[in-house]
Design a protein around this motif. Structure first.
Motif, mmCIF file in Angstrom:
data_model
loop_
_atom_site.group_PDB
_atom_site.id
_atom_site.type_symbol
_atom_site.label_atom_id
_atom_site.label_comp_id
_atom_site.label_asym_id
_atom_site.label_seq_id
_atom_site.Cartn_x
_atom_site.Cartn_y
_atom_site.Cartn_z
ATOM 1 N N UNK A 94 -31.514 11.319 -6.237
ATOM 2 C CA UNK A 94 -30.675 10.602 -5.590
ATOM 3 C C UNK A 94 -29.080 10.805 -5.782
ATOM 4 N N UNK A 95 -28.870 11.178 -7.024
ATOM 5 C CA UNK A 95 -27.321 11.666 -7.411
ATOM 6 C C UNK A 95 -27.144 12.937 -6.714
ATOM 7 N N UNK A 96 -27.819 13.591 -6.587
ATOM 8 C CA UNK A 96 -27.620 14.841 -5.663
ATOM 9 C C UNK A 96 -27.247 14.607 -4.098
ATOM 10 N N UNK A 97 -28.242 13.525 -3.759
ATOM 11 C CA UNK A 97 -28.193 13.283 -2.371
ATOM 12 C C UNK A 97 -26.744 12.458 -2.150
ATOM 13 N N UNK A 98 -26.262 11.651 -3.264
ATOM 14 C CA UNK A 98 -24.908 10.855 -3.197
ATOM 15 C C UNK A 98 -23.939 12.233 -2.853
ATOM 16 N N UNK A 99 -23.979 12.987 -3.450
ATOM 17 C CA UNK A 99 -23.101 14.103 -3.377
ATOM 18 C C UNK A 99 -22.918 14.882 -1.958
ATOM 19 N N UNK A 100 -24.191 14.944 -1.279
ATOM 20 C CA UNK A 100 -24.017 15.669 -0.151
ATOM 21 C C UNK A 100 -23.954 14.507 1.033
ATOM 22 N N UNK A 101 -23.784 13.370 1.094
ATOM 23 C CA UNK A 101 -23.644 12.422 2.100
ATOM 24 C C UNK A 101 -22.456 12.840 2.877
ATOM 25 N N UNK A 102 -21.316 13.083 2.269
ATOM 26 C CA UNK A 102 -20.253 13.481 3.548
ATOM 27 C C UNK A 102 -20.483 14.754 4.385
ATOM 28 N N UNK A 103 -20.943 15.716 3.867
ATOM 29 C CA UNK A 103 -21.296 16.867 4.762
ATOM 30 C C UNK A 103 -22.353 16.658 5.523
ATOM 31 N N UNK A 104 -23.464 15.835 5.263
ATOM 32 C CA UNK A 104 -24.584 15.411 6.038
ATOM 33 C C UNK A 104 -24.033 14.673 7.157
ATOM 34 N N UNK A 105 -23.266 13.856 7.068
ATOM 35 C CA UNK A 105 -22.628 12.791 8.145
ATOM 36 C C UNK A 105 -21.760 13.842 8.909
ATOM 37 N N UNK A 106 -21.098 14.906 8.438
ATOM 38 C CA UNK A 106 -20.182 15.714 9.294
ATOM 39 C C UNK A 106 -20.922 16.708 10.320
ATOM 40 N N UNK A 107 -22.008 17.142 9.349
ATOM 41 C CA UNK A 107 -22.707 18.038 10.400
ATOM 42 C C UNK A 107 -23.337 17.542 11.753
ATOM 43 N N UNK A 108 -23.945 16.209 11.435
ATOM 44 C CA UNK A 108 -24.712 15.827 12.549
ATOM 45 C C UNK A 108 -23.864 15.089 13.600
#
Length: 465
Positions: free
Chosen positions: A375-389
């Protein structure tokens, strides 16, 4: 000169403010509907976790396969959203064009579902071929043979949802989805554990409960679109048996890249789950919990991306290039800001989030610890996950789907899978390496989507014929 400049600035500010209000008005019901629909699946995961780690792992592996193909079919019918939005923006023959598009979506489902069901019925063999144990493959197939029938009402519900969203009335879907959470929780809980005099069906009960839930939700949305005055003038199901080859091909042309793009993203997460299966059932269970939490936050940028598709599509139909710009950037900024806040929450309280899904017992300590790391890794990719979709939704509004497909393949399957596989098995980082690979893939896709959007004028994407 100063007065005219001030007036122009004031008008520009009003236009951006109006776009913000319109985007939020369209997006928030879509976001909450996405969230509630995701919570229906989260309820299934939660109840499977109560059955045990092995049942959770088996159901998760089966669901990952299902959702890879579900999203492919969902992408096909998602093409109707920008097609309907553009028709409504142009206004000429809008009712007929919208009905033709909806009917084409129905025919696509008629063609696609039978072979899909055949695949799902034999999913146990596929799970064994992908290296899963006999126990996980057997239990996964047991669950899926009950769950698979939910795909038809779910997809028809999504087709109807695209229609009401194109008309900018998504709140109906929100209220139905909210009802669906309570309904699915009650029905699945009763059938899994045997309450109210019903038999305790275990994994099968979860599949049957979800199927019954989506059948009722779909029937309710059909009733609404057939009776509401604004909707019924489209006569969506009128002469539904007519085969419109031209419109079906148009939808396939636009929707196939969307479907493949969505399947590539979900597919790499599904394959990651199978890699976790090679590591062990504990890794699968931890992956399922962390991914479920990340999926919940993802519903917000997904809804903003859907709103961006409609808003950009309406502006494109009006041939309003400035409106296209405002619609895209408004949704993108909102989504990235939200995901930044969610990243902070995940990083601050990962243990509390994980223990919502897994009881704090000695048997679950290893799973909980691993899920917290993921989940800590998931926290790190939140920004790019939102940006790509959201980037994909913005480009989709311009009917630009082929290059985003290529971006998804390169980002998820070359960058993400390549880095994740090497770190997990080459560097022996195991599950953590897989999650770092997923984050890398999402970052690559987000960057490529953003660059294409910025270059949209030079690439001719806004030169609407």
């Amino acid at each position: 000169m100063d007065v005219s400049s001030a007036l122009a600035d004031s008008r520009t500010a009003r236009l951006w403010s109006a776009e913000l209000r319109a985007t939020l008005s369209l997006a928030w019901p879509l976001i909450l509907a996405n969230l509630t629909q995701q919570l229906i699946q989260a309820t299934d995961v939660l109840l499977m976790g109560w059955l045990g780690a092995t049942q959770l792992a088996a159901a998760t592996l089966a669901l990952n396969l299902t959702w890879t193909f579900n999203l492919f079919l969902f992408g096909l019918v998602t093409a109707c959203s920008p097609m309907m939005a553009r028709a409504l923006g142009q206004r000429s023959n809008a009712v007929r064009d919208v009905r033709r598009t909806f009917r084409a979506g129905l025919w696509l489902l008629v063609f696609a579902l039978p072979p899909y069901w055949l695949l799902l019925w034999n999913v146990g063999e596929l799970m064994r071929a992908l290296g899963q144990s006999e126990e996980l493959a057997s239990q996964g197939q047991t669950f899926l043979r009950a769950y698979m029938w939910s795909t038809a009402p779910w997809l028809l519900f999504q087709l109807l949802r695209n229609f009401v969203s194109a008309l900018e009335r998504p709140r109906i879907v929100l209220w139905l989805s909210l009802f669906g959470i309570a309904l699915n929780a009650l029905v699945s809980w009763s059938l899994i554990f045997g309450h109210f005099g019903l038999p305790a069906l275990g994994l099968v009960g979860g599949g049957v409960g979800t199927t019954l839930t989506w059948m009722m939700l779909c029937a309710a949305l059909i009733a609404v679109t057939s009776s509401d005055r604004q909707f019924r003038r489209f006569h969506l199901f009128g002469n539904w048996w007519r085969f419109d080859r031209q419109r079906i091909l148009e939808m396939v042309h636009l929707g196939l890249p969307i479907g493949i793009t969505m399947a590539l993203e979900m597919g790499v997460f599904a394959l990651a789950a199978y890699f976790m299966g090679w590591i062990g059932a504990v890794a699968v269970a931890a992956h399922a919990v962390a991914l479920q939490i990340a999926a919940v936050t993802f519903m917000v940028p997904l809804g903003l991306g859907q709103a961006a598709t409609v808003r950009v599509g309406l502006a494109a139909g009006r041939r309003d290039e400035a409106g296209i710009t405002r619609a895209g950037w408004t949704a993108w900024t909102l989504g990235v800001a939200f995901m930044a806040s969610m990243a902070a929450v995940m990083w601050a309280v990962p243990y509390r989030l994980v223990t919502l899904f897994l009881a704090e017992s000695p048997a679950n300590l290893v799973v909980i610890g691993l899920a917290v790391t993921f989940l800590k890794v998931a926290a790190a990719f939140q920004l790019v996950d939102g940006a790509q979709v959201i980037g994909a939704g913005m480009l989709r509004g311009l009917h630009d789907t082929r290059w985003p497909l290529l971006f998804a393949f390169v980002g998820y399957w070359v960058v993400g899978l390549g880095i994740g596989t090497w770190l997990a098995f080459g560097a022996d980082w195991k599950g953590l390496g897989i999650w770092i690979g997923l984050a890398s893939g999402l970052a690559a896709v987000a960057m490529l989507m953003l660059v294409r959007w910025v270059m949209r004028d030079r690439l001719g994407l806004t030169r609407i014929v």
